[in-house]
Design an enzyme around this catalytic site. Sequence first.
Site, PDB file in Angstrom:
ATOM      1  N   ASP A  36      -3.576   0.186  -6.112  1.00 48.63           N
ATOM      2  CA  ASP A  36      -2.192   0.334  -5.680  1.00 48.63           C
ATOM      3  C   ASP A  36      -1.399  -0.971  -5.721  1.00 48.63           C
ATOM      4  O   ASP A  36      -0.181  -0.959  -5.700  1.00 48.63           O
ATOM      5  CB  ASP A  36      -2.094   0.975  -4.282  1.00 48.63           C
ATOM      6  CG  ASP A  36      -2.966   0.286  -3.240  1.00 48.63           C
ATOM      7  OD1 ASP A  36      -3.635  -0.709  -3.577  1.00 48.63           O
ATOM      8  OD2 ASP A  36      -2.984   0.751  -2.092  1.00 48.63           O
ATOM      9  N   ASN A  37      -2.075  -2.107  -5.723  1.00 44.35           N
ATOM     10  CA  ASN A  37      -1.363  -3.386  -5.819  1.00 44.35           C
ATOM     11  C   ASN A  37      -2.344  -4.480  -6.214  1.00 44.35           C
ATOM     12  O   ASN A  37      -3.565  -4.270  -6.214  1.00 44.35           O
ATOM     13  CB  ASN A  37      -0.669  -3.766  -4.499  1.00 44.35           C
ATOM     14  CG  ASN A  37      -1.544  -3.647  -3.282  1.00 44.35           C
ATOM     15  OD1 ASN A  37      -1.373  -2.760  -2.446  1.00 44.35           O
ATOM     16  ND2 ASN A  37      -2.519  -4.545  -3.161  1.00 44.35           N
ATOM     17  N   CYS A  89       0.796  -1.234   0.000  1.00 46.01           N
ATOM     18  CA  CYS A  89       0.000   0.000   0.000  1.00 46.01           C
ATOM     19  C   CYS A  89       0.826   1.282   0.000  1.00 46.01           C
ATOM     20  O   CYS A  89       0.829   2.048  -0.962  1.00 46.01           O
ATOM     21  CB  CYS A  89      -0.931   0.030   1.214  1.00 46.01           C
ATOM     22  SG  CYS A  89      -1.770  -1.500   1.594  1.00 46.01           S
TER      23      CYS A  89
END
Length: 483
Positions: free
Chosen positions: A259-260, A25
Amino acid sequence: MKKTKALIGDAGAVFVNAFTVTPLCCPSRSSVLTGRYPHNHEVRNNSLSGNCSSARWQTGPEASAFPVFLSKQKYQTFFAGKYLNQYGKKEAGDVGHVPPGWDQWHALVGNSLYYNYTLSVNGVEEKHGDRYESDYLTDLITNRTLHFLENRSPQRPFFLMLSPPAPHSPWTPAPKYQKQFADVKAPRDGSFDKPGKDKHWLLRQPVNPMTDSSLAFLDSAYRRRWQTLLSLDDLVESLVSKLESIKELNNTYIFYTSDNGYHAGQFSLPIDKRQLYEFDIRVPLMVRGPGIKPKQTLQAPVLNIDLAPTILDISGTNLSSVDVDGQSFLSQMAPSLRNGTTRPFFLVEYNGEGHPTTDPACPKLGPGLSQCFPDCVCEDAFNNTYACVRTLDAHDDLQYCEFADSEVRVADEVSLRVMNVSVVSPSRSSLCPQSFVEVYNLTSDAHQLENIVKRVDPAVLQTMNQRLIKLQSCQGDSCRDNK
């Protein structure tokens, strides 16, 4: 997310090879804000000591993040939702700290929550409870966004950054969606519940096959993640409808991304991110806007460090005046507006985290590990520190990774080994014995089931290693030099 796909993806471009440069994050979000690799913004993990929203971050990279440049271009800027994991903590400026460049600021204090959270509203603390109508965070973001659009100045351009909690834990769906997807389970294909043979020890330590309790846990998480995303789908619909009603939809670029990535049972790891594999480093990316033809599917790699320069490129900012490692991808989705090039390879880097003492819930594991749930399956450790070069072009689809770990002991000696590992970057010397190496040919092995390091042509290994050495120390223009 049918509405989002129809309103953004089908109306514009879908990037099928979008990646984060680090699968966690706070480091990833810091890369989005700055356009830089983690080794340049120096956010290593989600902790204050790892530079997440620390005083050093605030006086350094944050002061030159892309909203600062948008403000200089007279944009009206609005932020709502999760910012950085340690934002708003007393040791990090408390809620009174509003990052430069933002006109309207509605930021979550700390990590993702749906109820019972605190916001910083333009630097003033605002506490929320557990009443759905007034407190459910995804809907609150929607409502405040619509209010901003209604009251903005029509004479100036605007930029919104909306960061809802979905689908992050604690996976709390809105009441109206709590019964959706009752029969859904995590997909059982690809690398699901496959043993991590020939991989770094962390991938060899999960129980295989997975226990019934781990399977039940990950299936429940998977369902609830889907349920939370339905409110996000509603947010997108409301946003597009509002832009249309104020006659700004055709003048506005809309980006949808994350974000991921995330895993749910791959290589018998129940749930999390942090790993080097495709399921954790790939992210969704869809964009619609002026000059972007609908129903495009674009193949060239795009990174989260490219978001900042692309947004600034759209705003008219001179990119030569901005210190970024990424590059604008406006030319890919709107070639009529810009000329540009694509990259054939890029860096993925991660600093592993572990606890210095043994987890009381998992006493047999010893110190040095973290994220050990459920059933004491650990998702991270100090020496889960790696750097990878990912090559993706018309000729090659390869991944080469080095760990800061010699792995001289076998997997069942984890508790002895990890406690003495320092948190350092992987070695930059050529294939030195201090690095455990993983190599994958994704053309023939899309799910990365087989580490082929022992069978690859040494010349290929040497080339990949040299690319990795170069990328690990790159900055600015040198990160975009693909020779």
